[in-house]
Design an enzyme around this catalytic site. Sequence first.
Site, PDB file in Angstrom:
ATOM      1  N   ASN A   7       0.768  -1.092  -0.071  1.00 46.56           N
ATOM      2  CA  ASN A   7       0.043  -0.089   0.061  1.00 46.56           C
ATOM      3  C   ASN A   7       0.710   1.074   0.024  1.00 46.56           C
ATOM      4  O   ASN A   7       1.300   1.402   1.224  1.00 46.56           O
ATOM      5  CB  ASN A   7      -0.776  -0.223   1.390  1.00 46.56           C
ATOM      6  CG  ASN A   7      -1.898   1.200   1.220  1.00 46.56           C
ATOM      7  OD1 ASN A   7      -1.841   2.158   0.549  1.00 46.56           O
ATOM      8  ND2 ASN A   7      -2.375   1.044   2.517  1.00 46.56           N
ATOM      9  N   ARG A  91      -2.962  -2.033  -3.148  1.00 46.65           N
ATOM     10  CA  ARG A  91      -4.162  -1.065  -2.696  1.00 46.65           C
ATOM     11  C   ARG A  91      -4.064  -0.065  -4.042  1.00 46.65           C
ATOM     12  O   ARG A  91      -3.187   0.810  -3.968  1.00 46.65           O
ATOM     13  CB  ARG A  91      -4.098  -0.627  -1.479  1.00 46.65           C
ATOM     14  CG  ARG A  91      -5.050   0.479  -1.192  1.00 46.65           C
ATOM     15  CD  ARG A  91      -5.072   1.147   0.151  1.00 46.65           C
ATOM     16  NE  ARG A  91      -6.143   1.951   0.062  1.00 46.65           N
ATOM     17  CZ  ARG A  91      -6.160   3.126   0.829  1.00 46.65           C
ATOM     18  NH1 ARG A  91      -4.920   3.509   1.462  1.00 46.65           N
ATOM     19  NH2 ARG A  91      -7.299   3.868   0.940  1.00 46.65           N
ATOM     20  N   HIS A 180     -13.030   3.258   0.978  1.00 49.57           N
ATOM     21  CA  HIS A 180     -13.029   2.468   2.009  1.00 49.57           C
ATOM     22  C   HIS A 180     -13.678   1.112   1.641  1.00 49.57           C
ATOM     23  O   HIS A 180     -14.072   0.288   2.293  1.00 49.57           O
ATOM     24  CB  HIS A 180     -13.880   2.871   3.238  1.00 49.57           C
ATOM     25  CG  HIS A 180     -12.785   3.967   4.114  1.00 49.57           C
ATOM     26  ND1 HIS A 180     -13.499   4.846   4.870  1.00 49.57           N
ATOM     27  CD2 HIS A 180     -11.491   4.085   4.253  1.00 49.57           C
ATOM     28  CE1 HIS A 180     -12.921   5.662   5.425  1.00 49.57           C
ATOM     29  NE2 HIS A 180     -11.491   5.215   5.284  1.00 49.57           N
ATOM     30  N   ARG A 241     -11.294  16.300   8.085  1.00 43.62           N
ATOM     31  CA  ARG A 241     -12.108  16.574   6.846  1.00 43.62           C
ATOM     32  C   ARG A 241     -13.504  16.993   7.270  1.00 43.62           C
ATOM     33  O   ARG A 241     -14.093  16.414   8.414  1.00 43.62           O
ATOM     34  CB  ARG A 241     -12.301  15.267   5.933  1.00 43.62           C
ATOM     35  CG  ARG A 241     -10.974  15.075   5.047  1.00 43.62           C
ATOM     36  CD  ARG A 241     -11.005  13.783   4.267  1.00 43.62           C
ATOM     37  NE  ARG A 241      -9.961  12.883   4.760  1.00 43.62           N
ATOM     38  CZ  ARG A 241      -9.952  11.572   4.410  1.00 43.62           C
ATOM     39  NH1 ARG A 241     -11.134  11.396   3.780  1.00 43.62           N
ATOM     40  NH2 ARG A 241      -9.032  10.736   4.840  1.00 43.62           N
ATOM     41  N   GLU A 385      -8.232  -4.755   5.944  1.00 47.62           N
ATOM     42  CA  GLU A 385      -8.224  -4.539   4.779  1.00 47.62           C
ATOM     43  C   GLU A 385      -7.161  -5.245   3.742  1.00 47.62           C
ATOM     44  O   GLU A 385      -7.323  -5.571   3.003  1.00 47.62           O
ATOM     45  CB  GLU A 385      -7.877  -2.848   4.423  1.00 47.62           C
ATOM     46  CG  GLU A 385      -9.249  -2.150   4.829  1.00 47.62           C
ATOM     47  CD  GLU A 385      -8.817  -0.596   4.841  1.00 47.62           C
ATOM     48  OE1 GLU A 385      -8.354  -0.342   5.800  1.00 47.62           O
ATOM     49  OE2 GLU A 385      -9.349   0.165   4.029  1.00 47.62           O
TER      50      GLU A 385
END
Length: 399
Positions: A7, A91, A180, A241, A385
Amino acid sequence: MKILVINCGSSSLKYQLFNMRLKNLLAKGLIERIGRKGCLCHYHPQGRLEIEEKKRVTTYKAAIKVMIKFLTSEQHGVIKSVKEIKAIGHRVVHGGEKFTASIIINKTVKKNIKEYARLAPLHNSHNLEGILASESLFPRIPQVAVFDTAFHQTIPPYAYLYGLPMELYRKDKVRRYGFHGTSHKFISLRTAELLKKPLNTLKLISCHLGNGCSMTAIKDGKSIDTSMGLTPLEGLIMGTRCGDIDPGVIFYLMEKERLGLKKINRLLNEKSGLLGLSDISNDMRDIYKASIEGNEQAELALKIFVYRIKKYIGSYAAVMDGLNVLIFTAGIGENQEKIRELICKNMDFLGIKIDKGKNEAGFPRERIISSPDSKVIVLVVPTNEELRIAQETFELVKS
Ligand code: ADP
């Protein structure tokens, strides 16, 4: 079969090596601050102590070489040779509308990933660099791209289109994509396994609450709506965010505060959310601590965070015509029992009732936290993940 998961972020490379036959993790690590001062290389073989080394690493290729050295080291290694690695799963954040599932990487796939860097400039270009570096060092094994957006490609047009001129969708592909996806997919599959129920009989809401936060409505095993949009800025309040805001705020601030595009972008992505609201931190642990110490601004930030999640639970239950399972995952979802309690408070009318003891127990990590008379089963399921990426890679290459 051993599968490596890579990743690549803007200045880091995370990696995990799995043994798929035994379904276990062999080692994981992180090389951070690539190309910057203070680059640090971490390596953690399972069941042994973590190793940390300062090194000058300036490219992803160099980072992968460091990783190979760790994995094959005589003293700390978990494999004898890189030949034991049979495939690599990468990823990739944005797969646009093209990729509805993971895929073995070829020239066209790389071209598409590059094209979608328009939609995820902070991510796809680094993901691609990682793929190219990995191909040059592992030229003979399949490399697989696993997209964050792929799971959400089942969202119907009435849920993914914004109220904008249709031409902008046709021409510029402006729509909700969601992110996600690998985590939401992992969570839904794992939930069905845990409950011993077919996934296609369940109406689930999964809440991925980490630094980035998103929620997904999953019906018949498919994502039918999700809170993040064209970019990962939409939806819930996150660490830094803002989540949902009136787009008019942007024009107002551009005029009133004379902010240019770059500054607005930074404001919404890096200075808002929990950090902006609390003026304390983007980390929920700090905010929670401040709130119990009586800091009113921290308490309000927490309330706003919880309120937004409640609103999404209500709307997703409505669009799915009901709800069977509510799942919490990621840093906050897995570890902050108070947040879970506040989210589920006064939700009996929807059939959600959590058991205080089970919610606070913290153990086992994967557990049901609803009370036996709760119509909706509420669960904590730690996300993984990387394991999902390894599984998808394995599925594609084993044949
Ligand atoms: P990322 O999205 O970067 O993977 P994480 O899933 O690790 O982030 O989530 C980070 C958030 O989870 C932070 O707000 C942090 O406060 C919270 N968190 C992580 N670990 C714990 C813990 N052990 N206890 C309480 N909160 C935690």
